[in-house]
Design an enzyme around this catalytic site. Structure first.
Site, PDB file in Angstrom:
ATOM      1  CG  ASP A 398      -1.927   1.102   1.263  1.00  0.00           C
ATOM      2  OD1 ASP A 398      -1.738   2.100   0.553  1.00  0.00           O
ATOM      3  OD2 ASP A 398      -2.916   0.969   2.012  1.00  0.00           O
ATOM      4  CG  HIS A 399       3.128   4.072  -3.178  1.00  0.00           C
ATOM      5  ND1 HIS A 399       4.084   4.554  -2.326  1.00  0.00           N
ATOM      6  CD2 HIS A 399       3.670   4.152  -4.422  1.00  0.00           C
ATOM      7  CE1 HIS A 399       5.161   4.903  -3.014  1.00  0.00           C
ATOM      8  NE2 HIS A 399       4.939   4.664  -4.281  1.00  0.00           N
ATOM      9  NE  ARG A 400      -4.123   3.826   1.484  1.00  0.00           N
ATOM     10  CZ  ARG A 400      -5.256   3.326   1.968  1.00  0.00           C
ATOM     11  NH1 ARG A 400      -6.309   4.121   2.128  1.00  0.00           N
ATOM     12  NH2 ARG A 400      -5.351   2.057   2.304  1.00  0.00           N
TER      13      ARG A 400
END
Length: 442
Positions: A398-400
């Site tokens: 998850d790039h968040r």
């Protein structure tokens, strides 16, 4: 003698319905208290339902294959006792897998669910999911976070036909509307007539139970968490040699267990890999323990049971726990506790002969690691070309929560332990945890 109805209890985890898989009793049969009367499948697992009554079955209200909502009657029993009370709707799963609690006589002041008016029942149940053209002035059923998500994205939630129970608009419906990826009209649970297909049809398989829940979860994950996948091909010749020696001494261990242990040894240095993005609270939650999910393909669909506190296990106990959990899942015996509260997942695509892929993150987690097949390939080893055992790791994250550089360091740390498994022993010793047993010198 009096007739008592047994209603489908609340099976926990926010589940609203279940599909009847099998009846173990028939009309006219005598049932004893706590005798298993039916198997039902929720979106999480198969659950055995015990009888809260002692008596004779007078009616079965749900045929095999039908979907029953929580609180709806399942069967009726004629009892000889006049003081047996109906099971309360709040009946839930206990911490003991498969055990239902809350049956028996109701308390003096039982908690009762508020009954909706007849007009509300007709508007939400008889006519199916609400639509923008419905004569009812009420807004579509949904939760506050879902309504906020639609409002923030500028989507008219009244224009979305929900796929949840009674037409409830789910998060996945809003995400689909935002993405414009597909028609948001609901798929009816009971199709009265088959649609006309332009091509010959071999068969039609109802989308129910685990497969429907998995599909919803994967769509929600894909549209909610910005997925990025990184790949690393690793020389695992020394790990394969260690596994071979352990197996020659009777140990049941494979590369999946070796990769899992490497992940567990390095994850403490990468806490964001073991975290969750909590949109509703506005927090990033980092977990103190690792509940390692093992993605498992079953006849009922893909499920992800997890090993609680997996970081406490050494290589051989970890291998045994993985084997047990996969076996239970494939037999359809995974409990609700097995399937809840995972923190990171590993998927063994190599067992199917696949080298690499882009696995979808299990909803609510930060990452999933794919383990490819071990191949014997020409490889640069000590500045010479040699045949070596190599595999590819595929990390979706998850790039968040995780930057590309952080994911790369996590992958390379795992790869270093697989290339030189002696490091695993040293790292486990430094951490004070369990370590794999050293094979005897021949």
């Amino acid at each position: 003698m009096s007739t008592r109805d047994f209603h489908l209890p609340d099976l926990g985890e926010g589940l609203t319905d279940a599909e009847v898989l099998a009846w173990h009793v028939d009309v006219g049969d005598h049932v004893a208290l706590n005798q298993i009367i039916a198997d039902v499948e929720t979106a999480k697992a198969v659950v055995e339902l015990p009888s809260p009554f002692d008596g004779t079955v007078s009616a079965l209200h749900a045929p095999v294959g039908s979907t029953v909502e929580v609180g709806a009657p399942l069967l009726s029993v004629q009892t000889t006792s006049t003081d047996v009370s109906q099971p309360r709707p709040e009946t839930t799963l206990s911490s003991d897998p498969g055990l239902l609690v809350g049956y028996g006589a109701a308390r003096e002041q039982p908690v009762r669910r508020r009954r909706r008016s007849a007009s509300a029942e007709r508007s939400s149940d008889a006519s199916g999911p609400l639509s923008p053209t419905s004569a009812s002035p009420r807004r579509p059923r949904s939760t506050p976070p879902v309504r906020k998500l639609a409002a923030d994205a500028g989507v008219d939630i009244a224009a979305i036909v929900g796929t949840g129970p009674h037409g409830r608009v789910e998060r996945v419906d809003v995400m689909t509307a935002i993405a414009g990826a597909r028609d948001v009209s609901p798929a009816p649970s009971h199709v009265s007539s088959a649609p006309q297909d332009p091509l010959p049809v071999r068969t039609r398989i109802p989308i129910t139970g685990v497969r429907r829940a998995t599909a919803r979860a994967m769509v929600e994950s894909a549209f909610t968490a910005p997925h990025v996948t990184e790949f690393l091909t690793v020389d695992v010749t020394e790990s394969e040699a260690l596994l071979s020696r352990l197996r020659s001494e009777g140990a049941r261990v494979n590369m999946l267990a070796m990769v899992s242990q490497a992940l567990l040894l390095v994850i403490d240095a990468h806490p964001m890999m073991n975290s969750r993005w909590d949109e509703e609270s506005g927090h990033i939650v980092q977990f103190a323990a690792v509940n390692l999910g093992i993605a498992t393909a079953t006849d009922r669909g893909l499920i992800v049971p997890n090993i609680k506190n997996a970081q406490e296990l050494g290589l051989l106990p970890l291998a045994e726990r993985i084997r047990e959990l996969v076996g239970v899942a494939r037999e359809g015996r995974a409990s609700t506790d097995d399937l809840r509260a995972g923190t990171i997942t590993i998927t063994n695509i190599g067992s199917l002969g696949i080298d690499a892929g882009t696995p979808i993150i299990n909803p609510g987690e930060a990452a999933i690691l794919g383990v490819g097949a071990v191949r014997r390939l020409p490889w640069n080893h000590r500045d010479e070309i040699a045949l070596r055992d190599v595999l590819t790791l595929s990390l979706s994250f998850d790039h968040r929560l995780i930057d590309g550089a952080d994911a790369a360091r996590f992958l390379t740390d795992i790869g270093a332990l697989l290339t030189d498994p002696a490091r695993s022993v040293l790292q486990a010793a430094r951490a004070g945890g369990s370590q794999p047993p050293a094979p005897r010198t021949p």
